[in-house]
Design an enzyme around this catalytic site. Structure first.
Site, short mmCIF file in Angstrom:
data_model
loop_
_atom_site.label_atom_id
_atom_site.label_comp_id
_atom_site.label_asym_id
_atom_site.label_seq_id
_atom_site.Cartn_x
_atom_site.Cartn_y
_atom_site.Cartn_z
N TYR A 89 0.85 -1.19 0.00
CA TYR A 89 0.00 0.00 0.00
C TYR A 89 0.89 1.25 0.00
O TYR A 89 0.77 2.12 0.83
CB TYR A 89 -0.94 -0.04 1.22
CG TYR A 89 -2.18 0.80 1.07
CD1 TYR A 89 -3.19 0.43 0.18
CD2 TYR A 89 -2.35 1.96 1.82
CE1 TYR A 89 -4.33 1.21 0.05
CE2 TYR A 89 -3.49 2.74 1.69
CZ TYR A 89 -4.47 2.35 0.81
OH TYR A 89 -5.62 3.11 0.68
N ASP A 151 9.61 -3.10 -5.26
CA ASP A 151 10.26 -4.11 -6.09
C ASP A 151 11.23 -4.95 -5.26
O ASP A 151 11.33 -6.17 -5.46
CB ASP A 151 10.97 -3.41 -7.27
CG ASP A 151 9.94 -2.76 -8.19
OD1 ASP A 151 9.00 -3.45 -8.60
OD2 ASP A 151 10.07 -1.55 -8.47
N ALA A 152 11.91 -4.32 -4.31
CA ALA A 152 12.83 -5.09 -3.46
C ALA A 152 12.04 -6.08 -2.59
O ALA A 152 12.45 -7.24 -2.41
CB ALA A 152 13.65 -4.15 -2.58
N HIS A 175 4.99 -3.46 -12.74
CA HIS A 175 6.34 -3.21 -13.25
C HIS A 175 6.90 -4.57 -13.69
O HIS A 175 6.70 -5.56 -13.00
CB HIS A 175 7.18 -2.62 -12.11
CG HIS A 175 8.41 -1.88 -12.55
ND1 HIS A 175 8.71 -1.62 -13.87
CD2 HIS A 175 9.43 -1.34 -11.83
CE1 HIS A 175 9.84 -0.94 -13.93
NE2 HIS A 175 10.30 -0.76 -12.71
N1 LIG Z 1 5.37 4.77 -7.58
C1 LIG Z 1 5.22 4.85 -8.89
O1 LIG Z 1 5.18 5.95 -9.44
C2 LIG Z 1 5.02 3.61 -9.73
C3 LIG Z 1 4.52 3.77 -11.02
C4 LIG Z 1 4.28 2.65 -11.78
C5 LIG Z 1 4.58 1.40 -11.25
N2 LIG Z 1 5.11 1.25 -10.01
C6 LIG Z 1 5.38 -0.07 -9.48
O2 LIG Z 1 4.36 -0.40 -8.55
C7 LIG Z 1 4.89 -1.25 -7.53
C8 LIG Z 1 4.65 -0.63 -6.17
O3 LIG Z 1 5.37 0.58 -6.11
P1 LIG Z 1 4.98 1.76 -5.07
O4 LIG Z 1 5.80 2.95 -5.46
O5 LIG Z 1 3.52 1.88 -4.96
O6 LIG Z 1 5.41 1.15 -3.69
P2 LIG Z 1 6.77 1.23 -2.89
O7 LIG Z 1 6.79 2.53 -2.17
O8 LIG Z 1 7.93 0.89 -3.72
O9 LIG Z 1 6.46 0.01 -1.90
C9 LIG Z 1 5.79 0.20 -0.72
C10 LIG Z 1 5.10 -1.03 -0.19
O10 LIG Z 1 5.99 -2.16 -0.04
C11 LIG Z 1 5.86 -2.62 1.32
N3 LIG Z 1 7.07 -3.29 1.76
C12 LIG Z 1 8.35 -2.85 1.68
N4 LIG Z 1 9.19 -3.78 2.19
C13 LIG Z 1 8.42 -4.82 2.59
C14 LIG Z 1 8.68 -6.09 3.15
N5 LIG Z 1 9.93 -6.48 3.40
N6 LIG Z 1 7.64 -6.90 3.42
C15 LIG Z 1 6.36 -6.53 3.16
N7 LIG Z 1 6.05 -5.35 2.61
C16 LIG Z 1 7.06 -4.50 2.33
C17 LIG Z 1 5.60 -1.36 2.12
O11 LIG Z 1 5.03 -1.69 3.35
P3 LIG Z 1 5.44 -0.92 4.72
O12 LIG Z 1 4.73 0.39 4.70
O13 LIG Z 1 4.96 -1.84 5.75
O14 LIG Z 1 6.93 -0.73 4.67
C18 LIG Z 1 4.60 -0.65 1.17
O15 LIG Z 1 3.29 -1.15 1.35
C19 LIG Z 1 6.36 -1.45 -7.88
O16 LIG Z 1 6.50 -2.61 -8.66
C20 LIG Z 1 6.68 -0.22 -8.70
O17 LIG Z 1 7.79 -0.39 -9.56
C21 LIG Z 1 5.31 2.34 -9.22
#
Ligand SMILES: NC(=O)c1ccc[n+]([C@@H]2O[C@H](COP(=O)([O-])OP(=O)(O)OC[C@H]3O[C@@H](n4cnc5c(N)ncnc54)[C@H](OP(=O)(O)O)[C@@H]3O)[C@@H](O)[C@H]2O)c1
Length: 399
Positions: A89, A151-152, A175
């Site tokens: 989220y 992604d990590a 992604h």
């Molecule tokens: N942001 C963009 O502009 C964008 C655009 C297009 C596509 N994407 C893709 O969409 C996907 C999500 O990206 P995002 O930017 O929304 O999110 P993000 O900020 O990269 O990821 C955040 C989420 O990952 C969780 N997380 C991190 N480490 C974790 C772990 N060890 N175990 C369980 N949960 C963990 C976090 O939970 P906690 O809060 O509990 O840490 C949080 O809910 C990715 O594949 C990204 O490449 C992103």
């Protein structure tokens, strides 16, 4: 300073012309058309259709899908037996999740308990035990698993998640990163389920804002595995359900390469580097911070870039003085020549996995948030961005 006022009368008429030109290149030759005429160009009837559309983008034909192809009732019917388990989220989880919920689909969120995302999800009205679960619990409950962890984290959680992706489920990414670089990420999707991708071309915050405004983000979609024969239409439908306005097809590989490349280039890294270089030279030559900032960032973002976004680069040129136009026409090839080798290196670095490796290594560190914050603080402390803060305050609408 560029002069944009004097040509307004010309531009007003040219705005119409540009809009008409855009419409005329919107040539439709698709199937499933309902032949809904919306307008005409210089006597030629313009037929717009709903459903699959083949459009000539500057001479290259591509197929696109639009929100109108998947009205809400059709989405509700299509996903009536599905529970969509959206895990993660962050920015995308928030935007896509709330849009799915507002579209009336059965969606549950999976995040680690008591993390920052859990709190954010609670604030947005997701209910523990009903629509909010621990990551793996949500995956077990979902028929469609939307993996929107960082992604990590996708890599880190894969050993636990993989056995829960049983036959009949669908795996969704935003992604191509994890499956494409599977040698590095170890994320190898099961071969017996549909695996799809919808990648909004913007931040999750924008995905949400545009949806609330009744608009839509542009997204790409791709299919990794099509076991059911329905993976394509499922991806197109989900793209609309999460808030896309129009959707174009790509592959996982092309998505990840273009995305990593774009954000390091013109979208973020490249433009930041260019702003800094221009600003610094102005300051080194005795220009005040106000002057350097206005001539580098403020005029770009407030006056000229919106014109490019709305009507195109040629329109922006046309909106400026003859002096400005002459200079820009002379200098853009010089910039292109200097920058193209940098872009070539950058593309190679994304394609060969170097960017993925760096991102995985950095973002997997337990203290990655603190390290990132320190780097962002460095940016905040740069003179140019401190000046920006003051300049923004002086905009009349912010007084
Ligand atoms: N942001 C963009 O502009 C964008 C655009 C297009 C596509 N994407 C893709 O969409 C996907 C999500 O990206 P995002 O930017 O929304 O999110 P993000 O900020 O990269 O990821 C955040 C989420 O990952 C969780 N997380 C991190 N480490 C974790 C772990 N060890 N175990 C369980 N949960 C963990 C976090 O939970 P906690 O809060 O509990 O840490 C949080 O809910 C990715 O594949 C990204 O490449 C992103």
């Amino acid at each position: 300073m560029l002069r944009t006022v004097a040509r307004q009368a010309v531009l007003r008429s040219r705005g119409g012309e540009v809009a008409r030109r855009a419409m005329s290149s919107f040539v439709v030759s698709g199937s499933n058309r309902t032949s809904r005429a919306r307008g005409s160009v210089a006597g030629a009837p313009l037929v717009m259709s709903r459903g699959l559309k083949e459009i000539s983008f500057g001479g290259t034909t591509e197929t696109v899908y639009e929100r109108a192809d998947w009205p809400r009732e059709k989405l509700l019917e299509y996903f009536k037996n599905d529970t969509i388990a959206l895990i993660g989220y962050g920015s995308q989880g928030y935007g896509q999740g709330l849009n799915l919920r507002d579209n009336g689909l059965k969606v549950i969120i999976g995040v680690r308990k008591d993390g920052a995302s859990w709190k954010a999800a609670l604030e947005d009205g997701w209910v523990p035990g009903e629509t909010l679960f621990d990551v793996m619990e949500a995956v077990q409950k979902g028929s469609i698993v939307m993996n929107l962890l960082s992604d990590a984290a996708q890599s880190e959680t894969w050993p636990k998640l993989r056995p829960l992706l049983t036959k009949g489920k669908t795996l969704y990414f935003s992604h191509g990163f994890s499956p494409v670089f599977k040698d590095l990420t170890k994320v190898e999707p099961p071969k017996d389920i549909d695996v799809i991708l919808v990648a909004p071309k913007g931040s999750g915050r924008t995905v949400r804002t545009l949806f609330k405004e009744g608009r839509g983000i542009n997204s790409s979609y791709a299919v990794w595995n099509d076991v059911t024969g329905k993976a394509h239409e499922k991806a197109q439908a989900l793209a609309v359900a999460v808030g896309s306005g129009y959707v174009y097809q790509t592959t996982f590989e092309k998505e990840v390469n273009s995305d990593l490349y774009g954000e390091r280039g013109c979208l973020m890294g490249g433009i930041h580097g260019m702003f800094l270089a221009q600003y610094e030279v102005l300051r080194e030559n005795g220009h005040s911070p106000s002057e350097a900032f206005n001539e580098t960032v403020e005029e770009a973002t407030q006056s000229l870039y919106p014109l490019i976004g709305k009507y195109g680069m040629d329109y922006m040129y046309d909106a400026c003085s003859t002096t400005a136009r002459r200079g820009a026409l002379d200098w853009y090839p010089i910039f292109k020549k200097a920058l193209k080798p940098v872009f070539q290196d950058l593309y190679e670095s994304t394609k060969n996995g170097s960017e993925t490796k760096r991102s995985l290594e950095f973002n997997s560190q337990p203290d990655y948030r603190e390290k990132l914050e320190a780097e962002l603080q460095t940016i905040r402390n740069m003179e140019i961005w401190k000046v920006g803060k003051e300049v923004r305050k002086l905009r009349p609408e912010n007084n």
